[in-house]
Design an enzyme around this catalytic site. Structure first.
Site, short mmCIF file in Angstrom:
data_model
loop_
_atom_site.label_atom_id
_atom_site.label_comp_id
_atom_site.label_asym_id
_atom_site.label_seq_id
_atom_site.Cartn_x
_atom_site.Cartn_y
_atom_site.Cartn_z
N VAL A 239 0.86 -1.18 0.00
CA VAL A 239 0.00 0.00 0.00
C VAL A 239 0.89 1.23 0.00
CG1 VAL A 239 -1.80 1.27 1.22
CG2 VAL A 239 -1.78 -1.23 1.28
N ASP A 240 1.03 1.89 -1.14
CA ASP A 240 1.82 3.12 -1.20
C ASP A 240 0.91 4.33 -1.09
OD1 ASP A 240 0.64 3.53 -3.68
OD2 ASP A 240 2.42 2.96 -4.82
N SER A 241 1.48 5.51 -1.25
CA SER A 241 0.70 6.73 -1.05
C SER A 241 -0.47 6.85 -2.01
CB SER A 241 1.61 7.96 -1.18
OG SER A 241 2.24 7.97 -2.45
N LEU A 242 -0.32 6.30 -3.23
CA LEU A 242 -1.41 6.36 -4.19
C LEU A 242 -2.53 5.40 -3.84
CD1 LEU A 242 0.54 6.58 -7.56
CD2 LEU A 242 -0.94 8.33 -6.60
N ASP A 243 -2.17 4.28 -3.18
CA ASP A 243 -3.17 3.26 -2.84
C ASP A 243 -3.89 3.56 -1.54
OD1 ASP A 243 -2.45 1.54 -5.02
OD2 ASP A 243 -0.70 0.91 -3.88
#
Length: 287
Positions: free
Chosen positions: A238-242
């Site tokens: 889970v990155d910042s976009l997700d």
């Protein structure tokens, strides 16, 4: 949030009464949410690709999807509504069928088939009796702009076919075309009652851990068994976009709403489990 939107409506002199049906408001909200999902997907792909030209194209596509989401937001406000919170998107139905795109050809084929579907559906919506002029204006604007997406993707597909063979490209396009037909036909059954698709979903049975693993797996294109509760959200993928989309999926699944302070304290899935068990949410989870 309601007060903010009400103030915005007054400041911009938007109508105070809904000028379209409640069903169409859910549909426009679904359009808006799908554009946002598209922007997030294109942004993620733009970050991950090693192809310099594709990075530029995907970034431009990301920006345009986000502009389209705002265009639908403004349209909803202009017809006297506010965007409904939507529990799924067209892309999430694709994802359920095929998972995340795993290579360049899948990205191109999925984008081509999806954008062509958008244009066909928006043209159909334009012809519906009683379509509000503001809605019609936005539909036409987006149809005109989607043509550019279709053109650059077609050029990349032709280049891929020249190197790897036309049959390879055709097979991939046919695969996504079949999926698209199924997704679209399934949604068509709810044309007159779209809230059943876009509205809040009932919580599924099972333990908190099991349900959270499933939500994470659905969001990231993994098997639930691959999702470790004690791994950090970054390690899970889970990155910042997700993150925003992922947390919305968790909130929809458990019918809760996290504050910013809650989210800052939740660095692993285990933290999210603990927060869901907190007494603040006991009554909601029990329901």
């Amino acid at each position: 949030m309601t007060d903010i939107l009400a103030a915005a409506n007054g400041h911009h002199a938007y109508p105070q009464h809904l000028q379209i049906s409640d069903n169409e408001l859910w549909l426009l909200s679904y359009y808006r949410e799908s554009e946002l999902a598209g922007a997030l997907l294109m942004g993620r792909l733009a970050r991950e690709t090693d192809d310099d030209d594709l990075r530029v194209r995907l970034t431009e596509h990301c920006a345009e999807e986000a502009r389209h989401a705002w265009a639908w937001t403004e349209t909803i406000l202009r017809v006297g509504g506010t965007p409904r919170r939507v529990s799924e998107t067209y892309q999430s139905r694709y994802h359920a069928a095929v998972g995340n795109p795993s290579n360049l050809l899948e990205v191109l084929a999925l984008t081509q088939i999806f954008e062509r579907r958008v244009v066909r559906h928006f043209k159909a919506h334009l012809s519906w009796p009683g379509t509000h002029p503001e809605v019609a204006r936005t539909l036409q604007q987006l149809i005109d702009e989607e043509v550019g997406h279709i053109r650059w993707v077609k050029d990349r597909l032709d280049a891929h076919a020249a190197i790897h063979g036309e049959s390879v490209v055709k097979e991939m396009l046919d695969r996504f075309r079949r999926i698209d037909e199924q997704v679209y036909n399934d949604l068509s059954h709810f044309a007159s009652c779209f809230e059943q698709i876009a509205g809040p979903k009932k919580s599924a049975p099972g333990s908190i851990e099991h349900r959270l693993r499933r939500v994470a797996a659905d969001s990231l294109g993994r098997e639930p068994s691959e999702v470790m509760l004690d791994a950090s959200l970054a390690e899970v993928g889970v990155d910042s976009l997700d993150l925003v989309v992922f947390m919305m999926a968790v909130e929809d699944e458990f019918q809760v709403e996290f504050t910013r302070e809650d989210q800052k304290s939740m660095r692993t899935l285990r933290h999210i489990v603990e927060r869901l068990r907190h007494e603040r949410f006991d009554s909601r989870l029990a329901g």
